[in-house]
Scaffold this motif. Structure first.
Motif, PDB file in Angstrom:
ATOM      1  N   LEU A   1       3.907  13.647  60.678  1.00 32.72           N
ATOM      2  CA  LEU A   1       4.397  14.330  59.480  1.00 32.72           C
ATOM      3  C   LEU A   1       4.656  15.805  59.754  1.00 32.72           C
ATOM      4  O   LEU A   1       5.647  16.379  59.288  1.00 32.72           O
ATOM      5  N   ARG A   2       3.789  16.433  60.517  1.00 29.27           N
ATOM      6  CA  ARG A   2       3.966  17.846  60.843  1.00 29.27           C
ATOM      7  C   ARG A   2       5.209  18.055  61.710  1.00 29.27           C
ATOM      8  O   ARG A   2       5.926  19.052  61.567  1.00 29.27           O
ATOM      9  N   ALA A   3       5.486  17.114  62.604  1.00 25.72           N
ATOM     10  CA  ALA A   3       6.625  17.240  63.505  1.00 25.72           C
ATOM     11  C   ALA A   3       7.959  17.000  62.803  1.00 25.72           C
ATOM     12  O   ALA A   3       8.972  17.608  63.176  1.00 25.72           O
ATOM     13  N   CYS A   4       7.974  16.140  61.780  1.00 29.13           N
ATOM     14  CA  CYS A   4       9.246  15.690  61.204  1.00 29.13           C
ATOM     15  C   CYS A   4       9.533  16.222  59.804  1.00 29.13           C
ATOM     16  O   CYS A   4      10.680  16.118  59.335  1.00 29.13           O
ATOM     17  N   THR A   5       8.520  16.748  59.127  1.00 29.30           N
ATOM     18  CA  THR A   5       8.715  17.175  57.747  1.00 29.30           C
ATOM     19  C   THR A   5       8.216  18.608  57.562  1.00 29.30           C
ATOM     20  O   THR A   5       7.631  19.201  58.471  1.00 29.30           O
ATOM     21  N   ARG A   6       8.432  19.113  56.364  1.00 32.72           N
ATOM     22  CA  ARG A   6       7.925  20.450  56.013  1.00 32.72           C
ATOM     23  C   ARG A   6       6.830  20.348  54.955  1.00 32.72           C
ATOM     24  O   ARG A   6       6.609  21.285  54.177  1.00 32.72           O
ATOM     25  N   ILE A   7       6.143  19.238  54.912  1.00 29.90           N
ATOM     26  CA  ILE A   7       5.024  19.065  53.990  1.00 29.90           C
ATOM     27  C   ILE A   7       3.960  20.116  54.289  1.00 29.90           C
ATOM     28  O   ILE A   7       3.576  20.335  55.444  1.00 29.90           O
ATOM     29  N   GLU A   8       3.450  20.776  53.254  1.00 28.05           N
ATOM     30  CA  GLU A   8       2.506  21.875  53.446  1.00 28.05           C
ATOM     31  C   GLU A   8       1.109  21.391  53.824  1.00 28.05           C
ATOM     32  O   GLU A   8       0.350  22.142  54.464  1.00 28.05           O
TER      33      GLU A   8
ATOM     34  N   VAL B   1       3.814  15.847  47.855  1.00 27.95           N
ATOM     35  CA  VAL B   1       5.245  15.946  48.179  1.00 27.95           C
ATOM     36  C   VAL B   1       5.942  16.928  47.260  1.00 27.95           C
ATOM     37  O   VAL B   1       6.711  17.778  47.711  1.00 27.95           O
ATOM     38  N   GLY B   2       5.700  16.830  45.960  1.00 28.78           N
ATOM     39  CA  GLY B   2       6.277  17.780  45.015  1.00 28.78           C
ATOM     40  C   GLY B   2       7.599  17.322  44.444  1.00 28.78           C
ATOM     41  O   GLY B   2       8.368  16.602  45.079  1.00 28.78           O
ATOM     42  N   ASP B   3       7.903  17.763  43.223  1.00 31.03           N
ATOM     43  CA  ASP B   3       9.095  17.331  42.508  1.00 31.03           C
ATOM     44  C   ASP B   3      10.384  17.789  43.166  1.00 31.03           C
ATOM     45  O   ASP B   3      11.375  17.056  43.207  1.00 31.03           O
ATOM     46  N   THR B   4      10.409  19.012  43.671  1.00 31.33           N
ATOM     47  CA  THR B   4      11.641  19.541  44.259  1.00 31.33           C
ATOM     48  C   THR B   4      12.067  18.699  45.450  1.00 31.33           C
ATOM     49  O   THR B   4      13.237  18.319  45.591  1.00 31.33           O
ATOM     50  N   ASN B   5      11.133  18.398  46.322  1.00 31.14           N
ATOM     51  CA  ASN B   5      11.430  17.536  47.460  1.00 31.14           C
ATOM     52  C   ASN B   5      11.942  16.181  47.000  1.00 31.14           C
ATOM     53  O   ASN B   5      12.901  15.639  47.539  1.00 31.14           O
TER      54      ASN B   5
END
Length: 241
Positions: free
Chosen positions: A174-181, A51-55
């Motif tokens: 997750l791909r449809a609803c988020t911008r997770i790489e 997920v990452g800190d910025t998110n």
């Protein structure tokens, strides 16, 4: 994703709080999902890294805003037989959290399937129940999008027997609803750890309704706070795939 001019219920029987505010526009926001799923993915070190800190920081700010307002955001997923699942952002000061409620117009009070806060309770849904609610396409709720519904209800889920296609199914959502790489890696991590309750084992009681062995679940008859047999059967029937 969203589709409804639905208004929020004036009240939910047996549940204190509100006033409720229907906010389907939030379901199109990447940061909303990062906040909504935070407690679920924060149990997994691998998931947190993805997920990452910025998110996390931006999502946390939005989440705090939603849980500190004068109105309580609410989302609805309709079920067969006029049952409804409510996801309520409980904005009580110093007692904020997210509640997952099941109700029918003939019931005196809604059943709290799970609560996502510092005193987590659950799980309230098996994988089969989760996907049945996500996929029923019934109108009248906050959205008919199965990917949105799956993520909306995911924190109430726990099951140690997910099918082979579960990672792919969650990846697609997750791909449809988020911008997770890396949605596939995140999906695998989420389904391995499954939030605060962890993978929970489901069986069928003698009365034919599903129960589990979760230490914090209302649907585990061994817990001192478990529902009565009649309530367990009623909930099992309402959620039946």
């Amino acid at each position: 994703m969203t589709n409804s001019p639905l208004t929020a219920p004036a009240r939910i029987p047996g549940y204190d709080g509100g006033p409720f505010h229907h906010q389907p526009d939030l379901l199109d926001e990447h940061l909303f999902w990062m906040g909504h799923l935070h407690n679920y993915y924060s149990e997994s070190e691998a998931a947190e890294e993805l997920v990452g800190d910025t998110n996390e920081q931006a999502a946390g700010a939005l989440q705090s805003q939603l849980l500190a307002g004068d109105t309580w955001p609410i989302f609805t997923v309709p079920l067969p037989g006029d049952h409804s699942l409510y996801v309520v952002y409980r904005a009580f000061e110093e007692d904020e959290g997210i509640d997952y409620l099941l109700h029918h117009p003939d019931w005196d009070a809604a059943e709290r399937l799970a609560q996502d806060d510092g005193h987590f309770m659950g799980p309230g849904l098996s994988w089969a129940e989760l996907t049945a609610a996500a996929d029923n396409h019934l109108p009248g709720g906050s959205t008919t999008d199965p990917h949105v519904r799956l993520l909306l209800l995911l924190p109430a889920f726990g099951d140690d027997n997910v099918p082979d296609g579960a990672v792919e199914r969650l990846t697609t959502a997750l791909r449809a609803c988020t911008r997770i790489e890396a949605p596939e890696r995140l999906a695998a991590a989420l389904l391995e750890d499954q939030g605060p309750c962890g993978p929970t084992h489901w069986t069928t009681a003698e009365g034919g309704y599903p129960i589990n062995d979760g230490s914090y679940s209302f649907r585990n008859p061994a817990n001192r706070f478990a529902w009565s047999t009649a309530r367990l059967a009623r909930v099992g029937g309402a959620l039946a795939p």
